[in-house]
Scaffold this motif. Structure first.
Motif, PDB file in Angstrom:
ATOM      1  N   HIS A  90       0.842  -1.190   0.000  1.00 50.28           N
ATOM      2  CA  HIS A  90       0.000   0.000   0.000  1.00 50.28           C
ATOM      3  C   HIS A  90       0.883   1.248   0.000  1.00 50.28           C
ATOM      4  CE1 HIS A  90       0.552  -1.460   4.171  1.00 50.28           C
ATOM      5  NE2 HIS A  90       0.716  -0.189   4.479  1.00 50.28           N
TER       6      HIS A  90
ATOM      7  N   VAL B 113      -3.266   5.709   2.632  1.00 48.80           N
ATOM      8  CA  VAL B 113      -3.704   5.025   3.854  1.00 48.80           C
ATOM      9  C   VAL B 113      -4.742   5.873   4.595  1.00 48.80           C
ATOM     10  CG1 VAL B 113      -2.973   4.199   6.115  1.00 48.80           C
ATOM     11  CG2 VAL B 113      -1.557   3.740   4.100  1.00 48.80           C
TER      12      VAL B 113
ATOM     13  N   GLU C 106      -9.200   3.998   8.708  1.00 52.43           N
ATOM     14  CA  GLU C 106      -9.844   2.683   8.755  1.00 52.43           C
ATOM     15  C   GLU C 106      -8.905   1.588   8.256  1.00 52.43           C
ATOM     16  OE1 GLU C 106     -12.672   5.861   8.926  1.00 52.43           O
ATOM     17  OE2 GLU C 106     -11.153   5.423   7.366  1.00 52.43           O
ATOM     18  N   TYR C 107      -8.160   1.874   7.183  1.00 50.40           N
ATOM     19  CA  TYR C 107      -7.215   0.878   6.669  1.00 50.40           C
ATOM     20  C   TYR C 107      -6.095   0.621   7.664  1.00 50.40           C
ATOM     21  CZ  TYR C 107      -4.062  -1.589   3.518  1.00 50.40           C
ATOM     22  OH  TYR C 107      -3.237  -2.537   2.961  1.00 50.40           O
TER      23      TYR C 107
ATOM     24  N   GLU D 161      -7.359  -1.571  10.410  1.00 51.10           N
ATOM     25  CA  GLU D 161      -7.574  -2.937   9.910  1.00 51.10           C
ATOM     26  C   GLU D 161      -6.251  -3.677   9.763  1.00 51.10           C
ATOM     27  OE1 GLU D 161      -7.687  -6.214   7.260  1.00 51.10           O
ATOM     28  OE2 GLU D 161      -6.764  -4.286   6.721  1.00 51.10           O
ATOM     29  N   ARG D 162      -5.206  -2.975   9.343  1.00 49.72           N
ATOM     30  CA  ARG D 162      -3.890  -3.619   9.216  1.00 49.72           C
ATOM     31  C   ARG D 162      -3.327  -3.994  10.586  1.00 49.72           C
ATOM     32  NH1 ARG D 162      -3.002  -6.253   5.004  1.00 49.72           N
ATOM     33  NH2 ARG D 162      -5.223  -6.458   5.456  1.00 49.72           N
TER      34      ARG D 162
END
Length: 250
Positions: free
Chosen positions: A99, A104, A107-108, A111-112
């Motif tokens: 990514h 980024v 939320e991402y 999640e990661r």
């Protein structure tokens, strides 16, 4: 290759996260060959069933999204009911999706962290009472040499993986008095099917080979062999440390 046998692993109850494919599947196979009882957790129902069929009655699995901590706890409870108290935990599950830092979102990022770090602590929290009651145990957390090499292109992943080392060392201190050992394995570029499908090219291999001291590509089995050693009585005085399986590429 002729590999070692570890008599101390016979009959051990082992839990592996992300056990259906890649490094995780080799870890599950490795423990089964040592006559341990292996439970593994994965989101891939087809791959999990295929691996369990391959290994036979010494392996069982639960389908679980490790980002859901309550589901993780329930899966661990189910595996414990089937196999008995868990005295070896391998926190293997992760995804190294690429990514761009500019893209980024909050939320991402969260999640990661949930995919690559958070579940490790809660798996430890869930199984540590079993190990305390048994008088000891072994926990192996899977790190990565990507951040040691200052690798770019996946900042959320490398941040999570660098945090694994802090988790290992603090839990080694907190659990050490119970004779529970906690270590990190640091794999290099391991030639799993996922890596081959997504990122292995002749150009990438040639560039990477220049960074390794050893000329050979790293098969997942070599990571699994280090896991077996750290879980065995041979590693009784090994804790709070990093064990590199990267062919000298740092």
């Amino acid at each position: 290759m002729t590999f070692a046998n570890y008599p101390s692993l016979k009959g051990k109850t082992v839990m592996v996260t992300g056990g259906a494919s890649g490094i995780g599947a080799e870890i599950v196979r490795g423990f089964a060959k040592q006559s341990a009882k292996v439970g593994f957790i994965d989101l891939d129902a087809y791959g999990s069933a295929a691996l369990a069929d391959e290994i036979g009655e010494t392996a069982t699995f639960e389908i679980c999204d490790l980002r859901d901590i309550e589901a993780l706890r329930a899966a661990i409870d189910t595996l414990r009911d089937r196999l008995g108290p868990i005295t070896v935990l391998v926190n293997n599950a992760a995804r190294d999706d690429r990514h761009d830092w500019k893209d980024v979102t909050l939320e991402y990022w969260d999640e990661r962290m949930a995919t690559n770090l958070r579940h490790m602590f809660f798996a430890i929290q869930s199984v540590a009472p079993d190990m305390i009651a048994a008088g000891g145990g072994a926990i192996v957390n899977m790190g990565s040499n990507s951040w040691w090499e200052a690798g770019g292109g996946f900042p959320a992943y490398t941040t999570a993986k660098s945090a694994v080392h802090g988790l290992t060392r603090t839990m080694a201190r907190d659990l050490g008095r119970h004779r529970i050992r906690v270590n990190t394995i640091v794999p290099g570029w391991i030639m799993t099917d996922r890596q081959k499908d997504l990122w292995v090219t002749p150009e990438a291999i040639a560039k990477h080979a220049d960074r390794q001291c050893l000329p050979d590509l790293i098969d997942p089995v070599y990571v699994a062999r280090m896991v077996l050693f750290l879980a065995s009585d041979d590693a009784a005085m090994c804790t709070a440390n990093n064990y590199m399986v990267e062919a000298g590429s740092i």
